[in-house]
Design an enzyme around this catalytic site. Structure first.
Site, short mmCIF file in Angstrom:
data_model
loop_
_atom_site.label_atom_id
_atom_site.label_comp_id
_atom_site.label_asym_id
_atom_site.label_seq_id
_atom_site.Cartn_x
_atom_site.Cartn_y
_atom_site.Cartn_z
N ASP A 202 0.77 -1.34 -0.11
CA ASP A 202 -0.01 0.00 0.07
C ASP A 202 0.81 1.12 0.15
O ASP A 202 1.50 1.66 1.08
CB ASP A 202 -1.16 -0.12 1.13
CG ASP A 202 -1.90 1.02 1.30
OD1 ASP A 202 -1.68 2.21 0.50
OD2 ASP A 202 -3.03 1.09 1.99
N HIS A 207 0.39 8.13 3.77
CA HIS A 207 1.09 7.53 4.96
C HIS A 207 2.59 7.89 5.16
O HIS A 207 3.08 7.51 6.17
CB HIS A 207 0.95 6.11 4.93
CG HIS A 207 -0.61 5.63 4.57
ND1 HIS A 207 -1.36 6.07 5.83
CD2 HIS A 207 -1.40 5.04 3.66
CE1 HIS A 207 -2.73 5.57 5.30
NE2 HIS A 207 -2.51 4.83 4.11
#
Ligand code: A1D88
Length: 294
Positions: A202, A207
């Site tokens: 991912d 993030h």
């Protein structure tokens, strides 16, 4: 809160997902295995223990297996947040495998701050066709409505006229009890955890990229929802006596988690499973949790 049946049934093209021992060991490390004690969870983090024929696979890895077949509900769009996740494994996942994964949108629901899009995915063994795992992912596209052109643009090309009425992957039997929890376990998250978790596949910049995170409304990059979820899944299995015992889990992401946060999982024994809530400074970050064990 109207459901928009005209958007239901969008299907992702079936994809194949291959994995091997390095993938499952990386996943185990990315959800905190061995952090508190490097000699704990060795069955999940090494492949050459005496007498073993490969690493065991944490059940939460099922969410990695099905990730590729999720219908694109926004991609790397800073407005998209992971809102809920459920999974069920039908067999212990092998340390190497090849799965065929299919996914379809089973729910589109307007809320105050955006639209919730629910995508159900199934993974079958590509060789035998045996059902391995099912997942249900819900994302919130903030500032969006079900009927808007943006949502149609994302999902519309994949629309199908007759949506499947998919059964729930996991149905919590009720709310978390109001009494004190039966157990609590502290779960520290390393400050570099997102850098490790992204290597499981991912690569959403939310993030890791401060500029992208600011565009999403956050002061700094936030942790992958699936990392927090994987920490909870591993911890719940450990509390039940074996991290590999978990067979199904549901939880709602209620607040962002930052790498370096100290989380706590509280559990309440229930009929056929365990209710749980994960908190940071007593504020829920994963709520309405329910886990079942085999
Ligand atoms: C691609 C990104 C990947 C990631 O990993 S992102 C990191 C992980 N995810 C997060 O950190 C998200 C944390 N959660 C939140 O920040 C909030 O949570 C939401 C922004 C998702 C939604 O909160 P709110 O703005 O309060 O929602 P509302 O638009 O006011 O709608 C309230 C209605 O929506 C339901 N609801 C609230 N949160 C969720 C959720 N997380 N999943 C599903 N439903 C939710 C409520 O119950 C209520 O419903 P009723 O109107 O029917 O009473």
């Amino acid at each position: 809160m109207a459901l928009r049946p005209d958007l239901l049934g969008a299907r992702a093209e079936p994809v194949e997902f291959f994995w091997g021992p390095d993938d499952v060991m990386l996943y185990a490390l990315a959800v905190g295995a061995g952090q508190a004690d490097p000699l704990a969870d060795l069955e999940f983090t090494t492949e050459n223990l005496e007498g073993s024929d490969g690493p065991r696979v944490l059940p939460g890895f099922a969410n990695i297996v099905t990730r590729g077949a999720r219908v694109d509900a926004g991609g790397d769009d800073p407005r998209v947040l992971h809102a809920e996740q459920a999974f069920r494994v039908h067999a212990a996942l092998p340390s190497s495998g090849r799965a065929r994964v299919t996914g379809s949108v089973v729910g589109v629901e307007d809320k105050r701050s955006g639209v919730l899009v629910r995508t159900r995915a199934e993974a079958v063994d590509a060789g035998t066709g045996a059902l391995l795992a099912e997942t249900l992912q819900t994302v919130m596209i903030r500032g969006e409505t079900a009927g808007s052109s943006r949502t149609r643009g994302t999902l519309g090309s994949q629309e199908r006229p007759d949506p499947p009425l998919a059964p729930a992957v996991v149905t919590p039997p009720g709310p978390i009890p109001e009494r004190e929890p039966d157990r609590r376990v502290v779960m520290p998250v390393r400050s570099d955890q997102a850098l490790l978790f992204r290597l499981t596949g991912d690569r959403n910049p939310l993030h890791t990229d401060p500029a992208f995170a600011r565009r999403a409304g956050f002061e700094r990059p936030i942790l992958h929802g699936m990392c927090t979820y994987g920490f909870a899944a591993r911890t719940l299995g450990t509390i039940a006596g074996d991290p590999g015992k978990l067979v199904a889990m549901h939880a709602r992401f209620t607040r962002p988690v930052l790498p370096g946060d100290e989380l706590e999982v509280a559990v309440w024994d229930g009929e056929g499973g365990t209710h749980f809530r994960t908190t940071r400074d007593d504020e829920p970050v994963l709520d309405q949790g329910w886990a079942e064990f085999g």
